[in-house]
Design an enzyme around this catalytic site. Structure first.
Site, short mmCIF file in Angstrom:
data_model
loop_
_atom_site.label_atom_id
_atom_site.label_comp_id
_atom_site.label_asym_id
_atom_site.label_seq_id
_atom_site.Cartn_x
_atom_site.Cartn_y
_atom_site.Cartn_z
N ASN A 47 0.64 -1.15 0.06
CA ASN A 47 0.08 -0.08 -0.03
C ASN A 47 0.85 1.34 -0.13
O ASN A 47 1.93 1.29 0.80
CB ASN A 47 -0.93 0.02 1.01
CG ASN A 47 -0.37 -0.04 2.64
OD1 ASN A 47 0.74 -0.64 2.63
ND2 ASN A 47 -1.10 0.64 3.51
N GLU A 49 0.17 5.18 0.61
CA GLU A 49 -0.59 6.16 1.16
C GLU A 49 -0.27 7.55 0.57
O GLU A 49 0.77 7.97 -0.16
CB GLU A 49 -0.79 6.32 2.50
CG GLU A 49 -1.27 4.94 3.01
CD GLU A 49 -1.43 4.88 4.75
OE1 GLU A 49 -2.35 4.10 5.25
OE2 GLU A 49 -0.89 5.84 5.39
N CYS A 58 -3.87 0.51 -2.53
CA CYS A 58 -3.82 -0.57 -1.68
C CYS A 58 -2.92 -1.61 -2.48
O CYS A 58 -2.44 -1.50 -3.76
CB CYS A 58 -5.03 -1.46 -1.81
SG CYS A 58 -6.73 -0.47 -0.98
N GLU A 60 -3.07 -4.61 -2.75
CA GLU A 60 -3.48 -5.81 -3.68
C GLU A 60 -3.55 -5.12 -5.17
O GLU A 60 -3.34 -5.93 -6.29
CB GLU A 60 -5.09 -6.13 -3.34
CG GLU A 60 -4.97 -6.80 -2.01
CD GLU A 60 -5.21 -5.82 -0.92
OE1 GLU A 60 -4.51 -4.74 -0.83
OE2 GLU A 60 -6.20 -6.20 -0.02
N CYS A 92 -10.05 -4.82 0.45
CA CYS A 92 -11.27 -3.95 0.63
C CYS A 92 -12.24 -4.11 -0.80
O CYS A 92 -11.97 -4.97 -1.53
CB CYS A 92 -10.71 -2.62 0.62
SG CYS A 92 -10.11 -1.80 -0.95
N CYS A 95 -10.71 -3.35 -4.12
CA CYS A 95 -9.72 -4.30 -4.52
C CYS A 95 -10.96 -5.66 -4.86
O CYS A 95 -10.25 -6.16 -5.92
CB CYS A 95 -8.76 -4.78 -3.57
SG CYS A 95 -7.52 -3.32 -3.35
ZN LIG Z 1 -7.95 -2.33 -1.25
#
Ligand SMILES: [Zn+2]
Length: 143
Positions: A47, A49, A58, A60, A92, A95
Protein backbone atom coordinates in the site's frame (compact mmCIF):
# COMPACT_ATOMS: atom_id res chain seq x y z
CA UNK A 1 -3.89 -26.20 5.82
CA UNK A 2 -0.70 -27.34 4.09
CA UNK A 3 0.96 -24.68 1.93
CA UNK A 4 2.90 -25.63 -1.17
CA UNK A 5 6.31 -24.18 -2.07
CA UNK A 6 4.85 -21.64 -4.49
CA UNK A 7 2.58 -20.19 -1.80
CA UNK A 8 5.45 -20.05 0.69
CA UNK A 9 7.70 -18.33 -1.87
CA UNK A 10 4.94 -15.82 -2.68
CA UNK A 11 4.37 -15.16 1.02
CA UNK A 12 8.07 -14.36 1.50
CA UNK A 13 8.03 -11.97 -1.47
CA UNK A 14 4.84 -10.33 -0.25
CA UNK A 15 6.38 -9.93 3.20
CA UNK A 16 9.33 -8.10 1.65
CA UNK A 17 6.95 -5.86 -0.32
CA UNK A 18 5.06 -5.16 2.90
CA UNK A 19 8.30 -3.87 4.43
CA UNK A 20 8.28 -1.15 1.74
CA UNK A 21 4.70 -0.08 2.57
CA UNK A 22 4.40 3.71 2.62
CA UNK A 23 1.75 4.16 5.29
CA UNK A 24 2.68 7.10 7.53
CA UNK A 25 -0.99 8.11 8.03
CA UNK A 26 -2.52 4.80 9.09
CA UNK A 27 0.51 2.69 9.99
CA UNK A 28 -1.52 -0.16 8.44
CA UNK A 29 1.22 -1.91 6.49
CA UNK A 30 0.02 -4.24 3.76
CA UNK A 31 1.87 -6.43 1.30
CA UNK A 32 0.36 -8.51 -1.48
CA UNK A 33 1.69 -11.22 -3.75
CA UNK A 34 -0.06 -12.87 -6.65
CA UNK A 35 0.51 -15.37 -9.41
CA UNK A 36 -1.22 -15.48 -12.76
CA UNK A 37 -2.09 -18.72 -14.54
CA UNK A 38 0.55 -20.03 -16.94
CA UNK A 39 3.42 -17.89 -15.66
CA UNK A 40 5.88 -18.61 -12.85
CA UNK A 41 6.61 -15.02 -11.81
CA UNK A 42 5.25 -13.72 -8.51
CA UNK A 43 4.00 -10.11 -8.62
CA UNK A 44 3.99 -8.04 -5.46
CA UNK A 45 2.58 -4.78 -4.22
CA UNK A 46 2.39 -2.72 -1.06
CA UNK A 47 0.00 0.00 0.00
CA UNK A 48 1.17 3.52 -0.82
CA UNK A 49 -0.64 6.26 1.08
CA UNK A 50 -0.91 9.92 0.19
CA UNK A 51 -1.56 13.16 2.05
CA UNK A 52 -4.76 13.44 0.00
CA UNK A 53 -6.15 10.16 1.30
CA UNK A 54 -8.11 9.44 -1.87
CA UNK A 55 -4.89 9.03 -3.85
CA UNK A 56 -3.85 6.09 -1.67
CA UNK A 57 -3.48 2.75 -3.44
CA UNK A 58 -3.91 -0.65 -1.81
CA UNK A 59 -1.27 -3.38 -1.95
CA UNK A 60 -3.61 -5.76 -3.78
CA UNK A 61 -4.34 -3.37 -6.66
CA UNK A 62 -0.69 -2.37 -6.76
CA UNK A 63 0.21 -6.05 -7.36
CA UNK A 64 -2.49 -6.42 -10.04
CA UNK A 65 -1.27 -3.29 -11.86
CA UNK A 66 2.27 -4.69 -11.74
CA UNK A 67 1.20 -7.97 -13.36
CA UNK A 68 -0.80 -6.17 -16.05
CA UNK A 69 2.14 -3.86 -16.81
CA UNK A 70 4.36 -6.90 -17.39
CA UNK A 71 2.01 -9.45 -18.99
CA UNK A 72 -1.22 -7.69 -19.93
CA UNK A 73 -4.56 -8.97 -18.71
CA UNK A 74 -4.17 -12.47 -17.28
CA UNK A 75 -6.30 -14.82 -15.18
CA UNK A 76 -5.19 -14.66 -11.55
CA UNK A 77 -4.23 -17.98 -9.93
CA UNK A 78 -3.96 -16.88 -6.29
CA UNK A 79 -3.44 -13.83 -4.09
CA UNK A 80 -1.82 -13.44 -0.69
CA UNK A 81 -2.60 -10.43 1.50
CA UNK A 82 -0.25 -9.72 4.41
CA UNK A 83 -1.15 -7.20 7.12
CA UNK A 84 0.62 -6.04 10.27
CA UNK A 85 -2.34 -6.98 12.45
CA UNK A 86 -2.96 -9.87 14.84
CA UNK A 87 -5.93 -10.97 12.75
CA UNK A 88 -5.28 -10.88 9.00
CA UNK A 89 -7.52 -8.73 6.79
CA UNK A 90 -9.51 -9.37 3.66
CA UNK A 91 -9.12 -7.05 0.63
CA UNK A 92 -11.29 -3.92 0.59
CA UNK A 93 -14.35 -3.74 -1.68
CA UNK A 94 -12.51 -1.70 -4.32
CA UNK A 95 -9.82 -4.36 -4.57
CA UNK A 96 -12.41 -7.17 -4.66
CA UNK A 97 -14.06 -5.49 -7.63
CA UNK A 98 -10.69 -5.13 -9.40
CA UNK A 99 -9.83 -8.77 -8.66
CA UNK A 100 -13.17 -9.84 -10.17
CA UNK A 101 -12.03 -8.31 -13.48
CA UNK A 102 -9.11 -10.75 -13.55
CA UNK A 103 -10.72 -13.93 -12.18
CA UNK A 104 -14.06 -15.70 -12.62
CA UNK A 105 -14.60 -15.89 -8.85
CA UNK A 106 -12.80 -19.01 -7.66
CA UNK A 107 -9.64 -17.03 -6.82
CA UNK A 108 -8.00 -18.34 -3.63
CA UNK A 109 -7.06 -15.43 -1.35
CA UNK A 110 -4.63 -16.36 1.41
CA UNK A 111 -4.82 -14.09 4.45
CA UNK A 112 -1.58 -13.61 6.32
CA UNK A 113 0.30 -11.55 8.86
CA UNK A 114 3.90 -11.40 10.11
CA UNK A 115 3.54 -14.87 11.62
CA UNK A 116 2.53 -16.56 8.36
CA UNK A 117 -0.51 -17.51 6.33
CA UNK A 118 -3.52 -17.83 8.64
CA UNK A 119 -6.60 -18.38 6.50
CA UNK A 120 -7.93 -19.04 3.02
CA UNK A 121 -11.02 -17.45 1.47
CA UNK A 122 -12.31 -17.26 -2.09
CA UNK A 123 -13.16 -14.18 -4.11
CA UNK A 124 -16.73 -15.29 -4.78
CA UNK A 125 -17.31 -15.68 -1.02
CA UNK A 126 -16.27 -12.08 -0.42
CA UNK A 127 -17.84 -10.61 -3.57
CA UNK A 128 -20.73 -12.80 -4.75
CA UNK A 129 -22.09 -10.06 -7.02
CA UNK A 130 -19.41 -8.05 -8.85
CA UNK A 131 -20.43 -4.77 -10.43
CA UNK A 132 -22.52 -5.37 -13.58
CA UNK A 133 -23.60 -8.88 -12.54
CA UNK A 134 -27.37 -8.55 -12.29
CA UNK A 135 -29.30 -11.25 -10.38
CA UNK A 136 -31.68 -12.58 -13.07
CA UNK A 137 -33.60 -14.79 -10.64
CA UNK A 138 -35.20 -11.74 -8.99
CA UNK A 139 -35.84 -9.78 -12.15
CA UNK A 140 -38.90 -7.54 -11.89
CA UNK A 141 -41.46 -7.91 -14.67
CA UNK A 142 -43.05 -4.65 -15.69
CA UNK A 143 -46.52 -4.96 -17.21
ZN1 LIG B 1 -8.06 -2.39 -1.33
Amino acid sequence: MILNETIIEAYEKGLKAQSYSYSPYSNFKVGAALKVKGHDEIFVGCNVENASYGATICAERNAVWSSVAKLGKQELEFLIVITNTADPSIPCALCLQVLSEFNDGDLPIYLANQDGVKNLVYLNELLPRPFSSIPKEREVKNE
